[in-house]
Design an enzyme around this catalytic site. Structure first.
Site, mmCIF file in Angstrom:
data_model
loop_
_atom_site.group_PDB
_atom_site.id
_atom_site.type_symbol
_atom_site.label_atom_id
_atom_site.label_comp_id
_atom_site.label_asym_id
_atom_site.label_seq_id
_atom_site.Cartn_x
_atom_site.Cartn_y
_atom_site.Cartn_z
ATOM 1 N N ASP A 21 -0.864 -6.226 -0.170
ATOM 2 C CA ASP A 21 -1.247 -5.597 1.089
ATOM 3 C C ASP A 21 -2.753 -5.429 1.183
ATOM 4 O OD1 ASP A 21 1.072 -5.247 2.507
ATOM 5 O OD2 ASP A 21 1.402 -3.173 1.907
ATOM 6 N N LYS A 66 -1.226 -9.586 2.904
ATOM 7 C CA LYS A 66 -0.466 -9.107 4.057
ATOM 8 C C LYS A 66 -1.299 -8.086 4.825
ATOM 9 C CE LYS A 66 3.142 -6.204 3.726
ATOM 10 N NZ LYS A 66 2.762 -5.105 4.667
ATOM 11 N N ASP A 123 0.829 -1.198 0.000
ATOM 12 C CA ASP A 123 0.000 0.000 0.000
ATOM 13 C C ASP A 123 0.868 1.253 0.000
ATOM 14 O OD1 ASP A 123 0.871 -0.155 2.622
ATOM 15 O OD2 ASP A 123 -1.119 -0.155 3.522
ATOM 16 N N SER A 124 2.195 1.046 -0.020
ATOM 17 C CA SER A 124 3.139 2.141 -0.252
ATOM 18 C C SER A 124 2.909 2.776 -1.615
ATOM 19 C CB SER A 124 4.580 1.630 -0.163
ATOM 20 O OG SER A 124 4.768 0.477 -0.976
ATOM 21 N N GLU A 132 9.399 -4.377 10.505
ATOM 22 C CA GLU A 132 9.768 -3.056 9.997
ATOM 23 C C GLU A 132 10.154 -2.110 11.128
ATOM 24 O OE1 GLU A 132 8.155 0.665 7.232
ATOM 25 O OE2 GLU A 132 6.955 -1.164 7.394
ATOM 26 N N GLU A 183 -1.311 -5.656 8.680
ATOM 27 C CA GLU A 183 -0.464 -5.099 9.726
ATOM 28 C C GLU A 183 -1.047 -5.357 11.108
ATOM 29 O OE1 GLU A 183 1.062 -1.329 6.956
ATOM 30 O OE2 GLU A 183 0.236 -0.956 8.952
#
Length: 275
Positions: A83, A113, A44-45, A182, A115
């Site tokens: 993501d 993925k 999602d970057s 991270e 978080e």
């Protein structure tokens, strides 16, 4: 041969480092796949690097599906991980499973993925129960930027470090097939890597993780809004691109491009008849 989650598990066991890069489009995916990169992450970057947002929070499921499908079409061997964007899994376990399923069915991802540590274990269990592999992500989780008060290194106190170790163990127990670490101290990442059986992928977490990931625009010098400390620029592609754009502009304005070799021909007698 197409890489799978079993491939990555074997790589950890054999101490063969895993390579991962972010990727957001078909042509870049083809280049990375041809180079032999193990895993392509549609992060999602893309909110920062592709869409120009200040953070990842505005990214939608439609954004992620669109870019994931493009990457999947350009990939033959690399594992494709997508993501889950902000608020696509936090709202309920039901939403988490439905949205994970969309990334697999519509985006053709191999793994999703999300978080968070212990607080998202219920979602991980449910997604895995639907036969969808899950990569966890702990430490500096960008979707929590407002809760963290900025992009800050995590796990520096004894309590925070112990929490991250427990989070890694809990996401593994919930069924995650790997975990991204991270923005945490390298020595803590090494302890986590030794504490669990699933692969760890580091970004700003030192060299003792089972693998590494970077945003590809960062490592190629293409994204200059900011450069995190953990980034190494392996080439200055941004400078090369700017030079090429400038040369193109100069030749167009000078009338030297396109030259004869860049044009199509027609018989002179036809031109004479139509003038």
């Amino acid at each position: 041969m197409k890489k799978t989650i079993a491939t990555l598990k074997k790589m950890k066991e054999e101490h063969d480092r895993i390579t991962m890069l972010t990727c957001y489009d078909y042509s870049t995916a083809k280049l990375m796949d041809a180079a032999g990169i193990d895993v392509l992450l549609i992060g999602d970057s893309l909110g920062n690097t592709i869409l120009g947002y200040e953070d990842t929070l505005p990214v939608t499921m439609e954004d992620m599906i669109h870019h994931t499908a493009a990457v999947a079409r350009g990939t033959k061997e690399a594992l494709v991980i997508a993501d889950m964007p902000f608020m696509s899994y936090q709202t309920s376990v039901y939403d988490a499973v439905v949205n994970a399923g969309r990334l697999i069915k519509e985006g053709h991802a191999n793994v999703v993925k999300l978080e968070g540590g212990a607080r998202v274990c219920e979602q991980i269990e449910a997604i895995v129960s639907a036969d969808i592999p899950v990569c966890a992500h702990i430490g500096l989780t960008p979707q929590s930027v407002n809760a963290f008060g900025g992009f800050k290194v995590q796990g520096k106190s004894e309590e925070a470090a112990r929490t991250l170790i427990e989070d890694a163990k809990k996401v593994e127990a919930a069924g995650a097939c790997m975990v991204v670490l991270e923005g945490i101290p390298a020595k803590l990442a090494a302890i986590i890597t030794r504490s669990i059986d699933i692969p760890t992928i580091g970004i700003g977490a030192g060299a003792e993780c089972d693998g590494q990931v970077l945003v590809y625009q960062d490592m190629l010098g293409m994204f200059t809004d900011y450069v995190p400390k953990f980034v190494k620029q392996f080439a200055n592609v941004g400078e090369v691109m700017t030079g090429a754009f400038t040369d193109y502009m100069k030749e167009v304005k000078a009338g030297t491009f396109p030259a004869a070799e860049h044009t199509y021909k027609i018989a002179d007698e036809i031109i004479e008849k139509i003038q």
